[in-house]
Design a protein around this motif. Structure first.
Motif, PDB file in Angstrom:
ATOM      1  N   THR A 139      44.716  60.387  50.474  1.00 57.03           N
ATOM      2  CA  THR A 139      45.087  61.076  49.516  1.00 57.03           C
ATOM      3  C   THR A 139      43.643  61.223  48.575  1.00 57.03           C
ATOM      4  N   SER A 140      44.165  61.580  47.073  1.00 61.30           N
ATOM      5  CA  SER A 140      43.102  61.803  46.435  1.00 61.30           C
ATOM      6  C   SER A 140      43.457  61.337  44.814  1.00 61.30           C
ATOM      7  N   SER A 141      42.632  60.847  44.033  1.00 59.18           N
ATOM      8  CA  SER A 141      42.894  60.476  42.528  1.00 59.18           C
ATOM      9  C   SER A 141      43.263  61.737  41.927  1.00 59.18           C
ATOM     10  N   VAL A 142      42.830  62.900  42.240  1.00 61.37           N
ATOM     11  CA  VAL A 142      43.616  64.290  41.573  1.00 61.37           C
ATOM     12  C   VAL A 142      44.794  64.368  41.760  1.00 61.37           C
ATOM     13  N   GLY A 143      45.386  63.573  42.743  1.00 64.27           N
ATOM     14  CA  GLY A 143      46.956  63.824  42.637  1.00 64.27           C
ATOM     15  C   GLY A 143      47.802  62.943  41.841  1.00 64.27           C
ATOM     16  N   SER A 144      46.837  62.110  41.157  1.00 62.37           N
ATOM     17  CA  SER A 144      47.852  61.232  40.042  1.00 62.37           C
ATOM     18  C   SER A 144      48.063  61.968  38.906  1.00 62.37           C
ATOM     19  N   LEU A 145      49.318  61.847  38.532  1.00 62.81           N
ATOM     20  CA  LEU A 145      49.772  62.536  37.384  1.00 62.81           C
ATOM     21  C   LEU A 145      49.381  62.043  35.870  1.00 62.81           C
ATOM     22  N   THR A 146      49.237  60.636  36.148  1.00 61.99           N
ATOM     23  CA  THR A 146      48.779  59.829  35.190  1.00 61.99           C
ATOM     24  C   THR A 146      47.272  60.403  34.608  1.00 61.99           C
ATOM     25  N   LEU A 147      46.441  60.304  35.607  1.00 57.23           N
ATOM     26  CA  LEU A 147      44.933  60.708  35.369  1.00 57.23           C
ATOM     27  C   LEU A 147      44.928  62.420  34.851  1.00 57.23           C
ATOM     28  N   GLN A 148      45.667  63.089  35.509  1.00 58.36           N
ATOM     29  CA  GLN A 148      45.563  64.502  35.314  1.00 58.36           C
ATOM     30  C   GLN A 148      46.108  64.971  33.770  1.00 58.36           C
ATOM     31  N   SER A 149      46.947  63.967  33.220  1.00 58.94           N
ATOM     32  CA  SER A 149      47.517  64.111  31.949  1.00 58.94           C
ATOM     33  C   SER A 149      46.544  63.284  30.785  1.00 58.94           C
ATOM     34  N   GLN A 154      37.590  60.880  33.185  1.00 58.16           N
ATOM     35  CA  GLN A 154      36.232  61.554  33.290  1.00 58.16           C
ATOM     36  C   GLN A 154      36.156  62.901  34.368  1.00 58.16           C
ATOM     37  N   ALA A 155      37.314  63.070  35.167  1.00 60.33           N
ATOM     38  CA  ALA A 155      37.290  64.148  35.687  1.00 60.33           C
ATOM     39  C   ALA A 155      38.274  65.246  35.386  1.00 60.33           C
ATOM     40  N   TYR A 156      38.873  65.067  33.889  1.00 60.85           N
ATOM     41  CA  TYR A 156      40.121  65.641  33.482  1.00 60.85           C
ATOM     42  C   TYR A 156      39.734  67.363  33.526  1.00 60.85           C
ATOM     43  N   ASP A 157      38.481  67.688  33.293  1.00 58.95           N
ATOM     44  CA  ASP A 157      38.206  69.287  32.997  1.00 58.95           C
ATOM     45  C   ASP A 157      37.768  69.567  34.649  1.00 58.95           C
ATOM     46  N   ASP A 158      37.400  68.746  35.259  1.00 55.25           N
ATOM     47  CA  ASP A 158      36.820  69.319  36.589  1.00 55.25           C
ATOM     48  C   ASP A 158      37.881  69.312  37.881  1.00 55.25           C
ATOM     49  N   ALA A 159      38.879  68.624  37.688  1.00 60.48           N
ATOM     50  CA  ALA A 159      39.751  68.302  38.785  1.00 60.48           C
ATOM     51  C   ALA A 159      41.067  69.273  38.539  1.00 60.48           C
ATOM     52  N   LYS A 160      40.958  69.997  37.912  1.00 61.55           N
ATOM     53  CA  LYS A 160      42.156  71.179  37.953  1.00 61.55           C
ATOM     54  C   LYS A 160      42.294  71.961  38.836  1.00 61.55           C
ATOM     55  N   LEU A 161      42.961  71.493  39.764  1.00 60.40           N
ATOM     56  CA  LEU A 161      42.914  72.227  41.230  1.00 60.40           C
ATOM     57  C   LEU A 161      44.373  72.195  41.564  1.00 60.40           C
ATOM     58  N   ALA A 162      45.195  73.226  41.105  1.00 59.94           N
ATOM     59  CA  ALA A 162      46.707  73.358  40.870  1.00 59.94           C
ATOM     60  C   ALA A 162      47.152  73.234  42.307  1.00 59.94           C
ATOM     61  N   VAL A 163      46.417  73.767  43.502  1.00 58.21           N
ATOM     62  CA  VAL A 163      47.146  73.524  44.805  1.00 58.21           C
ATOM     63  C   VAL A 163      46.803  72.385  45.364  1.00 58.21           C
ATOM     64  N   TYR A 164      45.555  71.981  45.400  1.00 59.68           N
ATOM     65  CA  TYR A 164      45.067  70.874  46.148  1.00 59.68           C
ATOM     66  C   TYR A 164      45.796  69.453  45.613  1.00 59.68           C
ATOM     67  N   ALA A 165      45.764  69.511  44.189  1.00 58.18           N
ATOM     68  CA  ALA A 165      46.318  68.428  43.408  1.00 58.18           C
ATOM     69  C   ALA A 165      47.603  68.153  43.506  1.00 58.18           C
ATOM     70  N   GLU A 238      37.867  49.492  40.264  1.00 59.57           N
ATOM     71  CA  GLU A 238      37.317  48.491  41.072  1.00 59.57           C
ATOM     72  C   GLU A 238      38.358  47.410  41.572  1.00 59.57           C
ATOM     73  N   THR A 239      39.433  47.207  40.978  1.00 59.52           N
ATOM     74  CA  THR A 239      40.304  46.537  41.517  1.00 59.52           C
ATOM     75  C   THR A 239      41.365  47.126  42.638  1.00 59.52           C
ATOM     76  N   GLY A 240      41.189  48.507  42.580  1.00 60.43           N
ATOM     77  CA  GLY A 240      41.642  49.479  43.657  1.00 60.43           C
ATOM     78  C   GLY A 240      43.051  50.113  43.224  1.00 60.43           C
ATOM     79  N   GLU A 241      43.849  49.668  42.649  1.00 56.59           N
ATOM     80  CA  GLU A 241      45.040  50.318  42.491  1.00 56.59           C
ATOM     81  C   GLU A 241      45.025  51.471  41.372  1.00 56.59           C
ATOM     82  N   CYS A 242      45.666  52.542  41.702  1.00 51.25           N
ATOM     83  CA  CYS A 242      45.313  53.779  41.005  1.00 51.25           C
ATOM     84  C   CYS A 242      46.671  54.267  40.192  1.00 51.25           C
ATOM     85  N   PRO A 243      46.706  54.645  38.954  1.00 55.77           N
ATOM     86  CA  PRO A 243      48.174  55.029  38.714  1.00 55.77           C
ATOM     87  C   PRO A 243      48.403  56.149  39.025  1.00 55.77           C
ATOM     88  N   TRP A 244      50.059  56.126  39.262  1.00 58.14           N
ATOM     89  CA  TRP A 244      50.522  57.415  39.913  1.00 58.14           C
ATOM     90  C   TRP A 244      50.378  58.609  38.893  1.00 58.14           C
TER      91      TRP A 244
END
Length: 244
Positions: A139-149, A154-165, A238-244
């Motif tokens: 998957t990709s971190s760009v699929g995280s609803l938490t991060l996209q919100s 750090q990728a907030y403005d760069d990862a706005k890929l409506a389809v891929y995300a 670094e601990t690995g787990e990413c927020p949904w």
């Protein structure tokens, strides 16, 4: 000898993952939608000393190729120990929510979500024959609803890929449901982001492909005490787990 199928493995992160798993003693089925490209990738690995790697034709949008690959692996191995759903596409960019065509959404979801569902459902019986079956959905971190919100991401403005995300968010949800349905079994099923990596997918920007491969393999080979139904992005945390 344990066996693994990696979809979309004739180049990039998939190929690197195949290489590293071969080094670890697994028999690797290198899935490629173009069999000749798959065979060329296997020859490249063989020439470098990697063994126990075989190309199989598998286009995740074509059920007949998935069934054929399943029949081949069943005949040769009787079971499958690890499935890595790696095949994916980014779609046409830019991807604005108000302007992107439905065709673009359909093309990406066909591979990134429906393709994973097709492959997983086809191979589940072979995986159930393994004493320690593993599924990694790349998957990709760009699929995280938490991060996209989060404007502080750090990728907030760069990862706005409506389809891929959106496709990766849907894949994450599928992973949760799959793990839930198999929670009382030996399966370990996780969604893993390999990170922004130097491949054709990113126009060769990002981190090293060797690191990305290691991140996937970590969860492909976890023991029975390992997590299931989780979302990991070591690039984010670094601990690995990413927020949904």
């Amino acid at each position: 000898m344990k066996s693994v199928l990696i979809t979309g493995a004739n180049r990039g992160i998939g190929l690197e993952t195949a290489k590293q798993l071969s080094q670890k003693g697994l028999f690797v089925y290198l899935g490629s939608r173009d069999l000749q490209k798959g065979k060329a990738a296997v020859k490249e690995l063989n020439d470098k000393g990697f063994q126990n790697v075989k190309a199989v034709n598998i286009d995740v949008t074509k059920p007949e190729t998935i069934i054929s690959a399943k029949n081949t692996i069943e005949k040769e191995q009787a079971q499958l120990d690890v499935l890595i759903n790696n095949a994916g596409i980014s779609g046409t960019v830019p991807q604005h929510a108000l302007e992107t065509s439905i065709d673009n959404f359909e093309d990406v979801f066909e591979v990134n979500l429906y393709g994973v569902v097709r492959v997983t459902q086809t191979f589940i019986d072979l995986l159930k024959k393994s004493p320690e079956p593993r599924i990694v959905n790349v998957t990709s971190s760009v699929g995280s609803l938490t991060l996209q919100s989060d404007p502080n991401w750090q990728a907030y403005d760069d990862a706005k890929l409506a389809v891929y995300a959106s496709s990766k968010s849907a894949l994450n949800m599928y992973t949760v449901h799959l793990a839930y349905e198999l929670q009382d079994t030996a399966f370990r099923i996780n969604a893993v982001c390999p990170g922004y990596t130097k491949t054709a997918f990113t126009n060769y920007n990002g981190g090293e492909v060797e690191v990305a491969g290691k991140r996937i393999i970590k969860y492909a080979l976890i023991d029975q005490n390992g997590p299931t139904g989780k979302f990991f992005s070591e690039e984010y945390n670094e601990t690995g787990e990413c927020p949904w």
